[in-house]
Design a protein around this motif. Structure first.
Motif, PDB file in Angstrom:
ATOM      1  N   LEU A 194       0.757  -0.675  -0.053  1.00 23.50           N
ATOM      2  CA  LEU A 194      -0.209  -0.053  -0.011  1.00 23.50           C
ATOM      3  C   LEU A 194       0.653   1.132   0.179  1.00 23.50           C
ATOM      4  O   LEU A 194       1.976   1.257   0.681  1.00 23.50           O
ATOM      5  N   GLU A 195       0.406   2.481  -0.593  1.00 19.64           N
ATOM      6  CA  GLU A 195       0.984   2.690  -0.543  1.00 19.64           C
ATOM      7  C   GLU A 195       1.160   4.645   0.576  1.00 19.64           C
ATOM      8  O   GLU A 195       2.588   4.902   0.816  1.00 19.64           O
ATOM      9  N   GLU A 196       0.354   4.325   1.803  1.00 22.04           N
ATOM     10  CA  GLU A 196       0.844   4.590   2.964  1.00 22.04           C
ATOM     11  C   GLU A 196       1.834   4.847   3.627  1.00 22.04           C
ATOM     12  O   GLU A 196       2.431   5.600   4.179  1.00 22.04           O
ATOM     13  N   GLN A 197       2.960   3.189   3.088  1.00 21.39           N
ATOM     14  CA  GLN A 197       3.399   3.145   4.298  1.00 21.39           C
ATOM     15  C   GLN A 197       4.803   1.538   3.276  1.00 21.39           C
ATOM     16  O   GLN A 197       4.224   1.146   3.165  1.00 21.39           O
ATOM     17  N   LEU A 198       5.837   2.304   3.606  1.00 24.18           N
ATOM     18  CA  LEU A 198       6.865   1.434   2.816  1.00 24.18           C
ATOM     19  C   LEU A 198       7.014  -0.091   3.813  1.00 24.18           C
ATOM     20  O   LEU A 198       6.807   0.045   5.070  1.00 24.18           O
ATOM     21  N   GLY A 199       6.492  -1.208   2.590  1.00 28.37           N
ATOM     22  CA  GLY A 199       6.605  -2.687   3.685  1.00 28.37           C
ATOM     23  C   GLY A 199       5.368  -2.964   3.926  1.00 28.37           C
ATOM     24  O   GLY A 199       4.750  -3.784   4.586  1.00 28.37           O
TER      25      GLY A 199
END
Length: 134
Positions: free
Chosen positions: A87-92
């Motif tokens: 998801l684009e909100e948070q790496l990983g």
């Protein structure tokens, strides 16, 4: 596709039912300001219990995928794509789902995807489609 539905728990209910309002709800920690999945009662990063569901954009990228050709039950249409979506909100920040609406031969790692929901009984399954607008 025929699906076995998940058990709804106090922690997972928002994830599985957020689609009723068109929202992908991912657990978020108020202390360390991080999302985490699968949902749980405490933050796996800092141990804080100040966690709860928070709506995300539903946009992400295909981190990896596989194409399943095995018909595990007679109602299951094959082939189908099982993908790890970041998801684009948070790496990983990743979750496993299916990619729909695109031929398996056209799927690539790194493609942009958007959530859509399939309602079955009282569960809204988050599925992903390749974004055409990028």
């Amino acid at each position: 596709m025929s699906r076995k539905l998940p058990a709804l728990t106090q922690d997972s209910r928002s994830f599985w039912q957020g689609g009723a309002k068109g929202q992908l709800l991912i657990h978020f920690c108020t202390q360390c300001q991080r999302y985490f999945h699968p949902p749980g009662p405490i933050c796996p990063t800092c141990g804080n219990d100040g966690v709860g569901p928070k709506a995300v954009s539903g946009r992400g990228t295909i981190a990896t995928f596989t194409i399943n050709h095995q018909q595990w039950n007679p109602n299951l249409k094959v082939p189908y794509i099982v993908a790890m979506i970041e998801l684009e909100e948070q790496l990983g920040l990743r979750l496993v789902s299916n990619i729909t609406g695109t031929a398996p031969s056209d799927i690539r790692i790194g493609q942009s995807v958007q959530v859509r929901f399939e309602a079955i009984e009282d569960v809204w399954i988050p599925l992903f489609e390749v974004r055409q607008d990028v």
